[in-house]
Scaffold this motif. Structure first.
Motif, PDB file in Angstrom:
ATOM      1  N   ASN A 149       0.816  -1.224   0.000  1.00  0.00           N
ATOM      2  CA  ASN A 149       0.000   0.000   0.000  1.00  0.00           C
ATOM      3  C   ASN A 149       0.851   1.276   0.000  1.00  0.00           C
ATOM      4  N   ILE A 150       2.115   1.129  -0.378  1.00  0.00           N
ATOM      5  CA  ILE A 150       2.996   2.300  -0.491  1.00  0.00           C
ATOM      6  C   ILE A 150       3.468   2.421  -1.938  1.00  0.00           C
ATOM      7  N   VAL A 151       3.134   3.543  -2.550  1.00  0.00           N
ATOM      8  CA  VAL A 151       3.554   3.844  -3.920  1.00  0.00           C
ATOM      9  C   VAL A 151       4.588   4.966  -3.868  1.00  0.00           C
ATOM     10  N   GLY A 152       5.733   4.734  -4.465  1.00  0.00           N
ATOM     11  CA  GLY A 152       6.773   5.760  -4.518  1.00  0.00           C
ATOM     12  C   GLY A 152       6.684   6.559  -5.801  1.00  0.00           C
ATOM     13  N   TYR A 153       7.014   7.838  -5.723  1.00  0.00           N
ATOM     14  CA  TYR A 153       6.906   8.716  -6.887  1.00  0.00           C
ATOM     15  C   TYR A 153       8.171   9.573  -6.975  1.00  0.00           C
ATOM     16  N   ILE A 154       8.916   9.414  -8.063  1.00  0.00           N
ATOM     17  CA  ILE A 154      10.112  10.236  -8.275  1.00  0.00           C
ATOM     18  C   ILE A 154       9.693  11.439  -9.109  1.00  0.00           C
ATOM     19  N   ALA A 155       9.691  12.605  -8.482  1.00  0.00           N
ATOM     20  CA  ALA A 155       9.259  13.842  -9.143  1.00  0.00           C
ATOM     21  C   ALA A 155      10.488  14.644  -9.560  1.00  0.00           C
ATOM     22  N   SER A 156      10.366  15.352 -10.671  1.00  0.00           N
ATOM     23  CA  SER A 156      11.502  16.132 -11.172  1.00  0.00           C
ATOM     24  C   SER A 156      11.541  17.510 -10.508  1.00  0.00           C
ATOM     25  N   TYR A 157      10.709  18.422 -10.984  1.00  0.00           N
ATOM     26  CA  TYR A 157      10.658  19.786 -10.447  1.00  0.00           C
ATOM     27  C   TYR A 157       9.217  20.112 -10.023  1.00  0.00           C
ATOM     28  N   PRO A 158       9.045  20.951  -8.995  1.00  0.00           N
ATOM     29  CA  PRO A 158       7.684  21.291  -8.530  1.00  0.00           C
ATOM     30  C   PRO A 158       6.993  22.310  -9.424  1.00  0.00           C
ATOM     31  N   ILE A 159       6.710  21.905 -10.657  1.00  0.00           N
ATOM     32  CA  ILE A 159       5.985  22.738 -11.621  1.00  0.00           C
ATOM     33  C   ILE A 159       4.598  22.113 -11.823  1.00  0.00           C
ATOM     34  N   PRO A 160       3.627  22.877 -12.330  1.00  0.00           N
ATOM     35  CA  PRO A 160       2.260  22.357 -12.452  1.00  0.00           C
ATOM     36  C   PRO A 160       2.154  21.018 -13.175  1.00  0.00           C
ATOM     37  N   GLU A 161       2.919  20.844 -14.245  1.00  0.00           N
ATOM     38  CA  GLU A 161       2.856  19.599 -15.017  1.00  0.00           C
ATOM     39  C   GLU A 161       3.136  18.376 -14.134  1.00  0.00           C
ATOM     40  N   VAL A 162       4.129  18.504 -13.264  1.00  0.00           N
ATOM     41  CA  VAL A 162       4.533  17.382 -12.402  1.00  0.00           C
ATOM     42  C   VAL A 162       3.521  17.196 -11.265  1.00  0.00           C
ATOM     43  N   VAL A 176      -9.372   2.981  -6.035  1.00  0.00           N
ATOM     44  CA  VAL A 176      -9.440   1.514  -6.036  1.00  0.00           C
ATOM     45  C   VAL A 176      -8.775   0.894  -4.807  1.00  0.00           C
ATOM     46  N   ASN A 177      -8.084   1.717  -4.029  1.00  0.00           N
ATOM     47  CA  ASN A 177      -7.399   1.222  -2.831  1.00  0.00           C
ATOM     48  C   ASN A 177      -7.363   2.336  -1.790  1.00  0.00           C
ATOM     49  N   PRO A 178      -8.391   2.392  -0.909  1.00  0.00           N
ATOM     50  CA  PRO A 178      -8.473   3.469   0.085  1.00  0.00           C
ATOM     51  C   PRO A 178      -7.291   3.521   1.052  1.00  0.00           C
ATOM     52  N   ASP A 179      -6.519   2.425   1.126  1.00  0.00           N
ATOM     53  CA  ASP A 179      -5.390   2.373   2.070  1.00  0.00           C
ATOM     54  C   ASP A 179      -4.077   2.839   1.456  1.00  0.00           C
ATOM     55  N   VAL A 180      -4.082   3.198   0.175  1.00  0.00           N
ATOM     56  CA  VAL A 180      -2.829   3.523  -0.506  1.00  0.00           C
ATOM     57  C   VAL A 180      -2.220   4.817   0.034  1.00  0.00           C
ATOM     58  N   GLU A 181      -0.904   4.833   0.068  1.00  0.00           N
ATOM     59  CA  GLU A 181      -0.139   6.011   0.526  1.00  0.00           C
ATOM     60  C   GLU A 181       0.936   6.303  -0.510  1.00  0.00           C
ATOM     61  N   PHE A 182       1.148   7.592  -0.822  1.00  0.00           N
ATOM     62  CA  PHE A 182       2.199   7.989  -1.764  1.00  0.00           C
ATOM     63  C   PHE A 182       3.376   8.589  -0.997  1.00  0.00           C
ATOM     64  N   LYS A 183       4.584   8.145  -1.344  1.00  0.00           N
ATOM     65  CA  LYS A 183       5.806   8.780  -0.846  1.00  0.00           C
ATOM     66  C   LYS A 183       6.496   9.427  -2.044  1.00  0.00           C
ATOM     67  N   ILE A 184       6.804  10.704  -1.927  1.00  0.00           N
ATOM     68  CA  ILE A 184       7.317  11.479  -3.058  1.00  0.00           C
ATOM     69  C   ILE A 184       8.732  11.955  -2.772  1.00  0.00           C
ATOM     70  N   ILE A 185       9.630  11.732  -3.707  1.00  0.00           N
ATOM     71  CA  ILE A 185      10.991  12.277  -3.622  1.00  0.00           C
ATOM     72  C   ILE A 185      11.184  13.239  -4.787  1.00  0.00           C
ATOM     73  N   TRP A 186      11.599  14.467  -4.473  1.00  0.00           N
ATOM     74  CA  TRP A 186      11.880  15.470  -5.506  1.00  0.00           C
ATOM     75  C   TRP A 186      13.348  15.361  -5.907  1.00  0.00           C
ATOM     76  N   ALA A 187      13.602  15.002  -7.145  1.00  0.00           N
ATOM     77  CA  ALA A 187      14.968  14.762  -7.616  1.00  0.00           C
ATOM     78  C   ALA A 187      15.645  16.039  -8.121  1.00  0.00           C
ATOM     79  N   TYR A 188      14.864  17.061  -8.442  1.00  0.00           N
ATOM     80  CA  TYR A 188      15.382  18.323  -9.000  1.00  0.00           C
ATOM     81  C   TYR A 188      16.274  18.081 -10.213  1.00  0.00           C
TER      82      TYR A 188
END
Length: 357
Positions: A149-162, A176-188
């Motif tokens: 229930n943990i989804v990781g997200y590699i983000a580039s820059y904090p712009i609207p598109e991302v 589809v999964n009320p228990d899901v959690e997102f962990k986000i890392i900003w890579a810049y």
């Protein structure tokens, strides 16, 4: 003496004819933020360039410069391309916006096309794809396939598109999964394999068994493959060398039809400054093959979601939706307007952490 004159005249005529042929070629330039071999974003833009060459043949000449940093370096590279006689220049990264505008003002007879930006001039158009539609499909699959229930997200820059992409993926995973959690890392970064691999590894160590990325290399795919049971999705390109697992599907950017269309407009003399934002329906956003690693019922649901977005019967940002702070955003059945999406600077309710400045 006369023979010499005749030969000289003939040579001169041939030279002039060759020069005329050379001048008749429409010169199309491309400025890339990454290397053409990145396997993702720049790779797909360069496939678009090659499609222009294949379509127009000898009527065009294309030139490109890869791995151009955003900022002052970009302005120099775009200027150099304009000075070399380019008739149309595609600048293919968000951070090229201001440099493109600066050069366009100095070269009013050159046409410019800027990818993912929002500022235009009489000789500058913008174009982008509704990548958030693809993120909705990925989010649905991610929500169904995660066991931790943990989804990781590699983000580039904090712009609207991302930010749009993160929100869209999260909304559809949560549905589809009320228990899901997102962990986000900003890579810049858009492209830095070492940084991207580190981010993927860090997310996996935090328990993520699904990784989404808005960066351009295949390094997160390799990190997931090494880790074992971790699901990934191709970004901008199919990244099929990692299929059928960990790469279970992908978002594919299809720029070729747009590049051919805009080149034709320059050749015809009909080019005008426009703003284009197309998605799955017009074919600018493709969903790569969903592999058999995805359960059949989940695959069917994902394809139905894709079809509903393609025919316009479903919009990924449809209420009820609240913002991260709990304030109301969209009422039941209300659809987000493009203005809000284009300027999106907030997370939806349920996402944790802050968006960096």
């Amino acid at each position: 003496m006369k023979l010499t004159h005749l030969l000289t005249s003939a040579a001169l005529a041939l030279g002039l004819a060759s020069a005329a042929v050379a001048q008749d070629k429409t010169k199309i330039g491309f400025i890339y933020v990454g290397p053409i071999g990145d396997g993702g974003w720049t790779y797909e833009h360069d496939k678009g360039r090659l499609a222009v060459e294949a379509h127009f043949g000898d009527a065009v000449e294309t030139v490109y410069q890869e791995s151009v940093p955003e900022g002052a370096d970009a302005e120099r590279a775009i200027t150099q391309m304009a000075l070399q006689g380019a008739d149309l220049i595609f600048t293919t990264s968000f951070g090229f916006m201001e440099p493109t505008l600066a050069v366009a003002e100095k070269f009013p007879n050159v046409k410019f096309e800027h990818a993912t930006g929002y500022k235009t001039l009489p000789n500058v158009s913008t174009y982008s794809a509704r990548f958030y539609e693809g993120r909705a499909v990925q989010g649905h699959i991610a929500g169904k396939m995660t066991k931790s229930n943990i989804v990781g997200y590699i983000a580039s820059y904090p712009i609207p598109e991302v930010i749009r992409g993160i929100n869209s993926a999260y909304i559809h995973a949560k549905k589809v999964n009320p228990d899901v959690e997102f962990k986000i890392i900003w890579a810049y970064t858009w492209f830095d394999p070492a940084k991207e691999a580190d981010a993927a590894t860090a997310l996996i160590e935090q328990g993520a068994d699904v990784i989404l990325q808005h960066t351009d290399s295949t390094a997160p795919q390799a990190a997931a493959e090494k880790a074992g049971n971790v699901v990934t999705f191709g970004q901008a390109s199919d990244m099929a060398e990692y299929a059928p697992f960990p790469r279970v599907s992908s978002i594919i950017d299809n720029w070729a039809p747009y590049y051919i269309d805009r080149t034709q407009a320059v050749i015809d003399g009909t080019w005008e400054s426009t703003q284009t934002w197309d998605g799955i329906g017009p074919g600018m956003v493709g969903i790569g093959e969903i592999s058999d690693a995805v359960p059949a019922d989940v695959k069917a649901e994902a394809l139905a979601l894709k079809a509903a977005m393609a025919d316009g019967s479903y919009h990924p940002f449809t209420g009820p939706l609240k913002k991260q702070d709990g304030s109301d955003w969209l009422a039941e059945g209300e659809v987000a307007d493009d203005g809000t999406l284009l300027g999106m600077d907030f997370y939806v309710e349920g996402l944790t952490g802050e968006i960096p400045n």
